[in-house]
Design an enzyme around this catalytic site. Structure first.
Site, PDB file in Angstrom:
ATOM      1  N   ASP A  47      70.555-121.372  61.818  1.00  0.00           N
ATOM      2  CA  ASP A  47      70.182-122.743  62.637  1.00  0.00           C
ATOM      3  C   ASP A  47      71.778-123.081  63.129  1.00  0.00           C
ATOM      4  OD1 ASP A  47      69.407-125.742  63.007  1.00  0.00           O
ATOM      5  OD2 ASP A  47      68.166-124.284  61.766  1.00  0.00           O
ATOM      6  N   HIS A  85      70.732-130.212  62.914  1.00  0.00           N
ATOM      7  CA  HIS A  85      69.620-129.882  62.515  1.00  0.00           C
ATOM      8  C   HIS A  85      69.758-129.529  61.110  1.00  0.00           C
ATOM      9  CE1 HIS A  85      66.101-127.365  63.089  1.00  0.00           C
ATOM     10  NE2 HIS A  85      65.513-127.856  63.786  1.00  0.00           N
ATOM     11  N   SER A 280      59.588-127.327  62.840  1.00  0.00           N
ATOM     12  CA  SER A 280      60.840-127.397  62.413  1.00  0.00           C
ATOM     13  C   SER A 280      61.894-128.072  61.039  1.00  0.00           C
ATOM     14  CB  SER A 280      62.105-128.192  62.813  1.00  0.00           C
ATOM     15  OG  SER A 280      62.914-127.679  64.171  1.00  0.00           O
TER      16      SER A 280
END
Length: 458
Positions: A47, A85, A280
Site C-alpha cells: 500500500d 491509505h 479498499s
C-alpha cells in the site's frame, strides 16, 4: 445480514470508534476469535505505507520495506497522493486497539497513568485495550510494503516494477497472506507481473485484492483482482447488500465483505480516526479472515484457505456464484469452524496455468483471453471526493482515489477501494462535525498517463 453473538466479554469501557465496528459481530469475527486471533501469521500490506506509531498498531507491524525508492526503508511513512491509505487498511486488518489516557480534568500525570493501568487491568477482550480500532486478526503480524501511488514518483521506479518487487519481498519475508487494496481500470496486467504472482503461488501465499468501486468509475473488476488464484473482494452496504458506489462487478469476484460505514485509523497523532468506504476497506477484512484460518490450521495450503472462505460464504444475489457477490458474503465463524472438505487446487484458478495458456500458447484457452497489456484503456470519470472535517485544524481531506499511471495501465488505490472519509477525530475533542461534500476534484492530465473521460465511453 448475518448476525452473531458477541463471543468475547464486553469491555468495561469502549470509545465511540470501537462502538462503530458493527462488522466484528455481524460477520462472525468475534465468534471466530474463540478459535484464532491470527497468532503467528505474517500479513503483508502492499500500500502507501503504514504509520507504525498509531496507537492501535502498537506491536502489530514487525517489518517492512519500501519499493518506491522514495519512502522510509521500513515502509513506516505514508507516500504519494494518499499517504493515509495504508494506515487505514492496516488498522482494519490487524488493529489491536489501545487503552486511552484518562482525561477527567486532572493535571497530574501519575493520576492519568493510574487510570490507564486500571482500565487495562479491567479489559478482558482481544488486543491491547477497549478503545480504537480492533482488526479482524488482532494478533497477526503486519509487514508494511510502501509504494509510490499517484503522480510522479520521485524515487524514479515505475509502478510496474514496484508492485512485483513488493510481492516478491513479501513472500521472501515470510508473509502467508498479502493484502492489495488497489486495482486498475483494465482487466489485463503487465507481463512483468506474471513471475511475481507465480512466485507467490508457488510459495503458498494467499493474495487478497479489492474489486474496485463504481463511485469513481470502476464499473468492472480490474487487475490485480483479475489475476487467476487471487481472492477478489466485492463490497457490501450496511444492510449486507451489494454496494452501488463502494463495489464493482466481475466474474473474478470470490467473496463479498462490508465496504460502507467502516472506520479506520489515520496517521498524524494518537486517537485519530475516520469513517470511510470502499473495497479498499473490504479487502483487509477478508485478509484478516485468511490470517485467522492460517493461524488455526497452519497445515492448510493457500488453496484450501481460499476454499474455506468461499465455500462457507453465505450465498446472496443470484443462486450460486455471481458477478456481484462471488460465492457469497463472508462468514468468518463458518470459515474457521465449519467442516470443509480439502481441495487439491485453488478453485479460483492458477496463474501458472494462465501463463502456460495465454503467454506461451501451449494449449487453447478455455475462455476468451484477457486483453493484451498495453491496450487502450477504459476511461475514468472525475471522482467526487468528500472532505473530512478536522475539528482542530479544519478540513483534512482524504482523497477518494490513488492514481498510478504506468504506460498501458492506470492503478487506483481506491479503484480497488476508493476512500470516502466522512469524519476525523483527534483525542481530547468531543463531538466531531459531519463533513461537507467537497467540490468535484479534477483528475489532472499531469497525474495520469491518460486523461480521464466519462465512463460511458468504455
Amino acid at each position: 445480514m448475518i448476525l452473531f453473538q458477541l463471543a468475547l466479554p464486553q469491555a468495561a469501557h469502549a470509545d465511540e470508534w470501537r462502538d462503530k465496528q458493527y462488522w466484528l459481530a455481524d460477520y462472525g469475527i468475534t465468534e471466530a476469535w474463540k478459535t484464532s486471533q491470527g497468532e503467528g501469521v505474517k500479513v503483508a500490506v502492499i500500500d502507501t505505507g503504514i504509520d507504525t506509531s498509531h496507537p492501535d498498531l502498537a506491536g502489530a507491524v514487525t517489518g517492512g520495506a519500501d519499493v518506491s525508492g522514495a519512502g522510509d526503508p521500513a515502509g513506516a511513512r505514508g507516500l504519494g497522493v494518499n499517504p493515509e491509505h495504508g494506515t487505514l487498511v492496516a488498522t482494519l486488518l490487524a488493529g489491536r486497539g489501545h487503552t486511552a489516557e484518562a482525561d477527567k480534568g486532572g493535571d497530574k500525570e501519575e493520576d492519568k497513568e493510574k487510570d490507564k493501568d486500571k482500565e487495562a487491568e479491567e479489559y478482558s477482550g482481544p488486543g491491547n485495550g477497549p478503545d480504537g480500532i480492533m482488526g479482524v486478526a488482532p494478533k497477526a503480524e503486519v509487514l508494511s510494503v510502501s509504494a509510490w501511488i499517484g503522480g510522479s514518483n520521485p524515487g524514479g521506479i515505475p509502478i510496474d516494477d514496484q508492485l512485483p518487487n513488493a510481492v516478491r519481498w513479501a513472500v521472501d519475508s515470510g508473509a502467508k497472506v498479502i493484502n492489495m487494496s488497489l486495482g486498475s481500470s483494465s482487466t489485463s496486467w503487465p507481463e512483468s507481473w506474471d513471475e511475481a504472482f507465480l512466485y507467490a503461488e508457488q510459495n503458498d501465499v494467499v493474495i487478497v485484492a479489492a474489486a474496485g468501486n463504481r463511485g469513481i468509475g470502476m464499473t468492472q473488476v480490474g487487475a490485480p483482482a483479475t489475476i487467476p488464484g487471487v481472492l477478489t473482494v466485492a463490497g457490501l452496504d450496511r444492510q449486507g447488500r451489494a454496494s452501488w458506489d463502494s463495489s464493482s462487478e466481475g466474474i473474478s469476484i470470490g467473496v463479498a465483505a462490508p465496504a460502507e460505514n467502516l472506520v479506520g485509523g489515520l496517521p498524524g497523532g494518537p486517537s485519530r480516526y475516520a469513517e470511510w468506504s470502499g473495497t479498499s476497506a473490504a479487502a483487509p477484512l477478508v485478509s484478516g479472515v485468511a490470517a485467522l484460518i492460517r493461524s488455526a490450521y497452519p497445515e492448510l495450503t493457500a488453496a484450501q484457505v481460499i476454499n474455506r472462505i468461499i465455500t462457507t460464504a453465505k450465498d446472496s444475489g443470484a443462486p450460486g456464484r455471481d458477478t456481484l457477490y462471488g460465492y457469497g458474503i463472508v462468514d468468518a465463524a463458518a470459515a474457521l469452524n465449519a467442516d470443509v472438505p480439502a481441495v487439491a487446487g485453488n478453485p479460483l484458478g492458477t496463474i501458472e496455468e494462465w501463463i502456460r495458456i495465454h503467454r506461451r500458447g501451449e494449449a487453447p484457452a478455455a475462455e476468451a483471453p484477457a486483453p493484451a497489456p498495453g491496450q487502450s484503456l477504459p476511461d475514468i470519470p472525475e471522482p467526487k471526493v468528500p472532505e473530512a472535517a478536522d475539528p482542530r485544524a479544519g478540513n483534512d481531506p482524504l482523497p477518494a482515489g490513488l492514481v498510478l499511471g504506468f504506460g498501458g495501465l492506470i492503478l487506483l488505490v481506491g479503484a480497488g477501494g476508493a476512500v470516502a472519509v466522512l469524519r476525523v477525530k483527534r483525542s481530547g475533542r468531543a463531538g466531531t462535525p459531519d463533513a461537507e461534500p467537497a467540490a468535484e476534484n479534477e483528475v489532472r492530465e499531469d497525474d495520469l498517463d491518460h486523461p480521464a473521460t466519462p465512463a460511458s465511453q468504455r
